[in-house]
Write an enzyme that holds these catalytic residues in place. Structure first.
Site, PDB file in Angstrom:
ATOM      1  N   ASP A 156     -42.314  22.057 -38.722  1.00  0.00           N
ATOM      2  CA  ASP A 156     -41.034  22.191 -38.032  1.00  0.00           C
ATOM      3  C   ASP A 156     -39.963  21.149 -38.353  1.00  0.00           C
ATOM      4  OD1 ASP A 156     -42.570  24.123 -36.821  1.00  0.00           O
ATOM      5  OD2 ASP A 156     -42.344  23.347 -34.787  1.00  0.00           O
ATOM      6  N   GLU A 199     -53.268  17.835 -31.240  1.00  0.00           N
ATOM      7  CA  GLU A 199     -52.412  18.597 -32.154  1.00  0.00           C
ATOM      8  C   GLU A 199     -52.193  17.845 -33.478  1.00  0.00           C
ATOM      9  OE1 GLU A 199     -48.647  19.331 -30.279  1.00  0.00           O
ATOM     10  OE2 GLU A 199     -48.019  20.819 -31.760  1.00  0.00           O
TER      11      GLU A 199
HETATM   12  C1  DGY Z   1     -42.280  24.712 -31.302  1.00  0.00           C
HETATM   13  O1  DGY Z   1     -41.670  25.186 -30.361  1.00  0.00           O
HETATM   14  O2  DGY Z   1     -42.410  23.492 -31.497  1.00  0.00           O
HETATM   15  C2  DGY Z   1     -42.929  25.633 -32.237  1.00  0.00           C
HETATM   16  O3  DGY Z   1     -43.573  24.975 -33.276  1.00  0.00           O
HETATM   17  C3  DGY Z   1     -41.970  26.633 -32.763  1.00  0.00           C
HETATM   18  O4  DGY Z   1     -42.692  27.608 -33.404  1.00  0.00           O
END
Ligand code: DGY
Length: 439
Positions: free
Chosen positions: A171, A405
Site C-alpha cells: 500500500d 501483520e
Molecule cells: C487498507 O485499508 O490498509 C487495505 O490494505 C486496503 O486494501
C-alpha cells in the site's frame, strides 16, 4: 513435527478458526473486517492443509464479488461492519455498470486466484472433490485474466497496469512517493479507522490517505470506466509483483486447462504468457540494482527502487538462472541482508534507502506473504541455503511474536522487541505458517 512447531501449528489453526466468518476469512478482526482478494488466496493455502472444504469456500465466496466483465474486486463487503474506512458507501461499486450484486470495491489486487488453484490441485489432487472444484471455478479465473489483458494493457505489451496503490497490495511503499508528487489531491478531512486500531506511526500518513481517496473519487466520477482510467488516472503503474503473480497464475491455468480440455483458453493463455514473460524481462529488470522495478506508465519512467516485490519474479520462474543468482546477491552480504548480516529476511523496502522505515507498514517491515513468495522462488531456483534462511527467519518471527501483520527486520531491534507490528492474529501470517510447516 517437533513439539515447538506443533504448538505453532495449533495456534495458527486457532487464528484461522477465529477469523472464519461462515464462508470466508477476515484478514484481521476489527482492522480488516471483510473479505480481501489476495488475502483470500493465501488464506486458502492455509485452509487446504486442515479443511479442504473451507479452502474451496474461501474462493467461491471471493467469486461472489466478481463483476460481469471478469474483474475481481479487492474487497467484498459480504457483511456490515463499522470498523473500517473506506467502507462500501465510499467505494460505491454500484456506479459501474458491471458491478456485482454484493457491494465491493472498484479496484483489484494481485491476481492470486489461478496460482492458488494450481497449489490446491497439486496438494489435493488425490481427493475426489478437488478436480470438480477446479472445474467449477476455472472459467471465472480465466475471465479475470481476460479482463486484465483486455482492459489493463493499453499498448498490448503483455504487462498490465495497476491504477491504485491498494491494487499493488504494498500500500504505502516509498516507490509511490514520486507519483504523489505529481498529484495535487484535495486535503479531505478523513475519518480514518485504521489508526484507532494501530499506532499512527506504523500506518500510512494522512497525506498519503488523501491521495488514496482522491484516486477513488476520480474513478467514481468516471463510473469505474477502464478506458477513462487508462487515459486519465494520475496513477498508472506496471508492477513487478502484480505481473509476476499474473504470470504464475497464467502458468497454473495452462496446466489446469489441459486437464479440463480447455483448448481455446489454454492457447490464449500461452500467447499472453509468452509475451508477458518477454516484456517483463526486457522492461522491468534493472541491472544496476539487480532486481525488477516498477514502471510509471503515466509519466513514462522506471521507478528505480528495490523492494521485496523486486524478487517475486523468482517464484513465477521468469529470470534465467544467471539473472537469478545476480538477484540473490542482495540476500548475502547485500542490501537486504545487511553487509554484516544484521537484517532478518526480507525487508519490504530497500534497507539502504533514505526512505526505508523499519516500522511503517510497507516502507520496510517484513511481511510473511512476501517472505513466502521469495522462499518458494528461491526453492524454484535451487537456492536452498537461502530459501532455508528465509524459512528460518519467518518461523522465528512467528514463534517469538505470534501471527502479527508485519515485523521489524533489524536483528538488534528483534533482540529488544516483544511485539510485532500492525494487526495481531493476522490470517495470512497464520495460513502461510501452516503451509510452511506442512511442506
Ligand atoms: C487498507 O485499508 O490498509 C487495505 O490494505 C486496503 O486494501
Amino acid at each position: 513435527m517437533f513439539s515447538m512447531n506443533q504448538k505453532l501449528h495449533d495456534k495458527a489453526i486457532e487464528v484461522l478458526n477465529k477469523n472464519w466468518k461462515d464462508g470466508f476469512t477476515v484478514p484481521c478482526e476489527g482492522l480488516y473486517p471483510f473479505q480481501w482478494d489476495w488475502d483470500s488466496g493465501f488464506i486458502a493455502l492455509g485452509w487446504m492443509h486442515i479443511d479442504l472444504e473451507r479452502s474451496f469456500m474461501e474462493i467461491k465466496s471471493l467469486l461472489k464479488g466478481q463483476w460481469s466483465n471478469g474483474f475481481i474486486p479487492h474487497i467484498i463487503f459480504h457483511n456490515p461492519a463499522d470498523t473500517y474506512f473506506p467502507g462500501p458507501e465510499v467505494q460505491a461499486s454500484h456506479l459501474s455498470p458491471f458491478a456485482s450484486k454484493i457491494p465491493t470495491s472498484g479496484i483489484t489486487q494481485p491476481p492470486v486466484l489461478g496460482w492458488v488453484m494450481g497449489e490446491i490441485y497439486t496438494f489435493a489432487k488425490a481427493d475426489p472433490r478437488t478436480l470438480p472444484f477446479i472445474s467449477e471455478v476455472y472459467d471465472a479465473a480465466y475471465r479475470a485474466h481476460q479482463y486484465l489483458y483486455t482492459h489493463r494493457d493499453p499498448h498490448n505489451e503483455g504487462l498490465v497496469y495497476i491504477c491504485h496503490n491498494w491494487e499493488a497490495g504494498t500500500d504505502n511503499t516509498p516507490v509511490w512517493d514520486a507519483i504523489w508528487e505529481t498529484m495535487d489531491s484535495p486535503e479531505y478531512e478523513l475519518e480514518r479507522k485504521d489508526n484507532v486500531h494501530i499506532a499512527a506511526s506504523h500506518r500510512p500518513s494522512n497525506r498519503e490517505y488523501q491521495h488514496y481517496i482522491h484516486l477513488i473519487e476520480l474513478f467514481k466520477s468516471w463510473h469505474y470506466d477502464d478506458a477513462t482510467i487508462a487515459a486519465k488516472s494520475p496513477f498508472l503503474v506496471q508492477d513487478p509483483l502484480f505481473n509476476a503473480m499474473l504470470i504464475a497464475s497464467n502458468e497454473a491455468l495452462i496446466t489446469l486447462g489441459n486437464l479440463l480440455n480447455k483448448t481455446a483458453e489454454v492457447s490464449q493463455l500461452k500467447k499472453w504468457n509468452t509475451l508477458s514473460k518477454l516484456r517483463y524481462e526486457e522492461k522491468l529488470y534493472d541491472s544496476d540494482l539487480k532486481g525488477y522495478v516498477y514502471y510509471d506508465l503515466r509519466n513514462n519512467r522506471p521507478l528505480r527502487h528495490l523492494s521485496s516485490s523486486s524478487f517475486t519474479a523468482l517464484f513465477a520462474g521468469i529470470p534465467s538462472a544467471e539473472r537469478a543468482s545476480e538477484m540473490v546477491s542482495n540476500f548475502q552480504g547485500g542490501r537486504f541482508s545487511g553487509i554484516d548480516n544484521n537484517l532478518l529476511l526480507c525487508a519490504s523496502f530497500d534497507p539502504e534507502s533514505e526512505q526505508f522505515d523499519p516500522k511503517r507498514y510497507w516502507r520496510g517491515p517484513i511481511w510473511i506473504n512476501l517472505n513466502w513468495l521469495i522462499y518458494r522462488g528461491l526453492q524454484r531456483y535451487h537456492q536452498d541455503t537461502l530459501a532455508d534462511r528465509v524459512k528460518k527467519d519467518t518461523l522465528h518471527l512467528m514463534e517469538k511474536y505470534g501471527f502479527y501483520e508485519y515485523f521489524d527486520p533489524r536483528k538488534e531491534e528483534d533482540a529488544l522487541l516483544t511485539d510485532g507490528y500492525g494487526g495481531a492474529n493476522f490470517s495470512w501470517s497464520a495460513a502461510l505458517t501452516l503451509d510452511i510447516l506442512n511442506r
